[in-house]
Design a protein around this motif. Structure first.
Motif, PDB file in Angstrom:
ATOM      1  N   ILE A 101       0.841  -1.205   0.000  1.00 39.60           N
ATOM      2  CA  ILE A 101       0.000   0.000   0.000  1.00 39.60           C
ATOM      3  C   ILE A 101       0.873   1.251   0.000  1.00 39.60           C
ATOM      4  N   ALA A 102       1.922   1.257   0.824  1.00 41.67           N
ATOM      5  CA  ALA A 102       2.828   2.412   0.873  1.00 41.67           C
ATOM      6  C   ALA A 102       3.523   2.614  -0.466  1.00 41.67           C
ATOM      7  N   ALA A 103       3.939   1.528  -1.107  1.00 43.72           N
ATOM      8  CA  ALA A 103       4.631   1.632  -2.392  1.00 43.72           C
ATOM      9  C   ALA A 103       3.702   2.166  -3.472  1.00 43.72           C
ATOM     10  N   LEU A 104       2.483   1.673  -3.515  1.00 44.94           N
ATOM     11  CA  LEU A 104       1.524   2.142  -4.523  1.00 44.94           C
ATOM     12  C   LEU A 104       1.211   3.620  -4.327  1.00 44.94           C
ATOM     13  N   ARG A 105       1.090   4.044  -3.094  1.00 43.69           N
ATOM     14  CA  ARG A 105       0.855   5.468  -2.831  1.00 43.69           C
ATOM     15  C   ARG A 105       2.067   6.302  -3.213  1.00 43.69           C
ATOM     16  N   ALA A 106       3.259   5.748  -2.995  1.00 44.67           N
ATOM     17  CA  ALA A 106       4.485   6.484  -3.305  1.00 44.67           C
ATOM     18  C   ALA A 106       4.621   6.767  -4.797  1.00 44.67           C
ATOM     19  N   VAL A 107       4.115   5.869  -5.639  1.00 46.16           N
ATOM     20  CA  VAL A 107       4.213   6.093  -7.096  1.00 46.16           C
ATOM     21  C   VAL A 107       2.956   6.748  -7.645  1.00 46.16           C
ATOM     22  N   GLY A 108       2.051   7.166  -6.770  1.00 43.21           N
ATOM     23  CA  GLY A 108       0.866   7.906  -7.189  1.00 43.21           C
ATOM     24  C   GLY A 108      -0.218   7.064  -7.823  1.00 43.21           C
ATOM     25  N   ALA A 109      -0.241   5.779  -7.523  1.00 47.16           N
ATOM     26  CA  ALA A 109      -1.224   4.881  -8.146  1.00 47.16           C
ATOM     27  C   ALA A 109      -2.619   5.083  -7.556  1.00 47.16           C
ATOM     28  N   ARG A 110      -3.617   4.953  -8.407  1.00 47.13           N
ATOM     29  CA  ARG A 110      -5.015   4.967  -7.983  1.00 47.13           C
ATOM     30  C   ARG A 110      -5.789   3.783  -8.570  1.00 47.13           C
ATOM     31  N   ARG A 111      -5.503   3.493  -9.836  1.00 42.86           N
ATOM     32  CA  ARG A 111      -6.190   2.396 -10.541  1.00 42.86           C
ATOM     33  C   ARG A 111      -5.160   1.309 -10.849  1.00 42.86           C
ATOM     34  N   LEU A 112      -5.473   0.084 -10.459  1.00 40.13           N
ATOM     35  CA  LEU A 112      -4.479  -0.984 -10.500  1.00 40.13           C
ATOM     36  C   LEU A 112      -4.876  -2.133 -11.421  1.00 40.13           C
ATOM     37  N   ALA A 113      -3.886  -2.634 -12.135  1.00 36.85           N
ATOM     38  CA  ALA A 113      -3.967  -3.965 -12.734  1.00 36.85           C
ATOM     39  C   ALA A 113      -3.149  -4.873 -11.823  1.00 36.85           C
ATOM     40  N   VAL A 114      -3.660  -6.037 -11.493  1.00 33.37           N
ATOM     41  CA  VAL A 114      -3.031  -6.919 -10.507  1.00 33.37           C
ATOM     42  C   VAL A 114      -2.802  -8.299 -11.117  1.00 33.37           C
ATOM     43  N   VAL A 115      -1.589  -8.808 -10.937  1.00 36.32           N
ATOM     44  CA  VAL A 115      -1.252 -10.170 -11.343  1.00 36.32           C
ATOM     45  C   VAL A 115      -0.921 -10.959 -10.086  1.00 36.32           C
ATOM     46  N   HIS A 116      -1.427 -12.182  -9.994  1.00 34.56           N
ATOM     47  CA  HIS A 116      -1.285 -12.966  -8.758  1.00 34.56           C
ATOM     48  C   HIS A 116      -1.236 -14.455  -9.092  1.00 34.56           C
ATOM     49  N   PRO A 117      -0.790 -15.285  -8.121  1.00 37.45           N
ATOM     50  CA  PRO A 117      -0.771 -16.737  -8.314  1.00 37.45           C
ATOM     51  C   PRO A 117      -1.868 -17.473  -7.551  1.00 37.45           C
ATOM     52  N   TYR A 118      -2.816 -16.729  -6.963  1.00 39.65           N
ATOM     53  CA  TYR A 118      -3.728 -17.325  -5.995  1.00 39.65           C
ATOM     54  C   TYR A 118      -4.888 -18.082  -6.634  1.00 39.65           C
ATOM     55  N   GLN A 119      -5.456 -18.985  -5.848  1.00 40.93           N
ATOM     56  CA  GLN A 119      -6.684 -19.664  -6.216  1.00 40.93           C
ATOM     57  C   GLN A 119      -7.860 -18.911  -5.598  1.00 40.93           C
ATOM     58  N   GLU A 120      -9.043 -19.140  -6.111  1.00 40.71           N
ATOM     59  CA  GLU A 120     -10.244 -18.533  -5.527  1.00 40.71           C
ATOM     60  C   GLU A 120     -10.479 -19.128  -4.141  1.00 40.71           C
ATOM     61  N   PRO A 121     -10.977 -18.339  -3.182  1.00 40.43           N
ATOM     62  CA  PRO A 121     -11.378 -16.935  -3.279  1.00 40.43           C
ATOM     63  C   PRO A 121     -10.289 -15.967  -2.820  1.00 40.43           C
ATOM     64  N   VAL A 122      -9.036 -16.442  -2.699  1.00 42.69           N
ATOM     65  CA  VAL A 122      -7.965 -15.580  -2.195  1.00 42.69           C
ATOM     66  C   VAL A 122      -7.738 -14.399  -3.126  1.00 42.69           C
ATOM     67  N   ASP A 123      -7.918 -14.610  -4.434  1.00 41.25           N
ATOM     68  CA  ASP A 123      -7.737 -13.511  -5.379  1.00 41.25           C
ATOM     69  C   ASP A 123      -8.728 -12.377  -5.121  1.00 41.25           C
ATOM     70  N   ARG A 124      -9.979 -12.734  -4.799  1.00 46.81           N
ATOM     71  CA  ARG A 124     -10.963 -11.699  -4.522  1.00 46.81           C
ATOM     72  C   ARG A 124     -10.690 -11.006  -3.183  1.00 46.81           C
ATOM     73  N   LEU A 125     -10.135 -11.739  -2.233  1.00 47.60           N
ATOM     74  CA  LEU A 125      -9.769 -11.108  -0.958  1.00 47.60           C
ATOM     75  C   LEU A 125      -8.666 -10.084  -1.159  1.00 47.60           C
ATOM     76  N   LEU A 126      -7.760 -10.350  -2.097  1.00 46.21           N
ATOM     77  CA  LEU A 126      -6.725  -9.366  -2.435  1.00 46.21           C
ATOM     78  C   LEU A 126      -7.367  -8.107  -2.998  1.00 46.21           C
ATOM     79  N   ALA A 127      -8.272  -8.270  -3.953  1.00 47.73           N
ATOM     80  CA  ALA A 127      -8.942  -7.107  -4.540  1.00 47.73           C
ATOM     81  C   ALA A 127      -9.713  -6.331  -3.475  1.00 47.73           C
ATOM     82  N   THR A 128     -10.373  -7.045  -2.572  1.00 53.75           N
ATOM     83  CA  THR A 128     -11.126  -6.382  -1.502  1.00 53.75           C
ATOM     84  C   THR A 128     -10.202  -5.570  -0.599  1.00 53.75           C
ATOM     85  N   TYR A 129      -9.048  -6.146  -0.260  1.00 51.79           N
ATOM     86  CA  TYR A 129      -8.079  -5.435   0.591  1.00 51.79           C
ATOM     87  C   TYR A 129      -7.580  -4.169  -0.108  1.00 51.79           C
TER      88      TYR A 129
END
Length: 227
Positions: free
Chosen positions: A103-131
């Motif tokens: 979160i600190a890194a994304l704020r440091a580079v001025g990010a607001r809208r994200l594309a996310v790549v992950h290795p997780y299975q459902e529903p962990v991927d959605r928990l990441l998006a929720t966080y």
């Protein structure tokens, strides 16, 4: 750093750490699991950190990080905070997790809208998006590395990561996040940022940068925008 017992990217992680810094890595106890959600949920229990954190504090650690992404976002923003509180209660002068570092890194580079790549299975991927959304970001794309089993992340190569990141980018995203400390990214980051024309943040990169910043030191990572 406290890493989950199954962490395998020690050599890559140390590339972000300058020679002037002593960085000690210790591990959680092993846990049993049936699927991805059970694994990260068990590794996300605050009491699991008590022993490893006390060990690092006894060895003189000035700052302590829990180096595990899903383990620190699986229980949401409150769960991540509980991990840091536990680390502080057991003596950490400064405490952070991979998720808070991201979160600190994304704020440091001025990010607001994200594309996310992950290795997780459902529903962990959605928990990441929720966080991420609860932390103030808009997740415009969520792409999986397409691994068949939890254990496959230990052997995924950087070429596959790069291909998935390029395919998973979104024109509306102003930054891209590669989640999971088991995913190799050090060499790929500057190439991806040049190709995509936007910041690309990875879990190990963000954790290293935040932990080093806590003790007043800059991480090593030529060509990486976050640095």
């Amino acid at each position: 750093m406290v890493a989950s017992y199954d962490f395998t990217r020690r050599a890559e992680l140390r590339r972000w750490i300058p020679p002037s810094v002593t960085c000690t890595l210790t591990f959680t106890e092993e846990v049993s699991y049936q699927d991805n959600l059970e694994l990260v949920s068990r590794l996300g229990r605050p009491n699991l950190l008590a022993g490893p954190v006390r060990e690092l504090v006894d060895r003189g650690a000035e700052a302590v990080a829990y180096l595990c992404t899903a383990c620190s976002f699986v229980n949401g923003v409150a769960g991540e905070r509980a991990l840091r509180d536990t680390m502080t209660e057991h003596g950490a002068r400064q405490a952070l997790t991979t998720s808070s570092a991201i979160i600190a890194a994304l704020r440091a580079v001025g990010a607001r809208r994200l594309a996310v790549v992950h290795p997780y299975q459902e529903p962990v991927d959605r928990l990441l998006a929720t966080y991420l959304e609860a932390s103030g970001f808009d997740v415009v794309a969520l792409s999986s590395l397409g691994l068949d089993a939890v254990e496959d992340v230990y052997t995924v190569d950087e070429q596959r990561v790069q291909e998935t990141v390029v395919a998973g980018d979104h024109s509306a995203a102003d930054a891209l996040l590669i989640s999971c400390t088991a995913v190799p990214t050090y060499e790929a980051l500057p190439h991806l940022e040049e190709r995509l024309g936007k910041p690309v943040i990875s879990a190990n990169q963000a954790t290293s940068c935040a932990l080093l910043a806590a003790v007043g030191v800059r991480a090593c990572g030529p060509g990486q925008r976050l640095l």
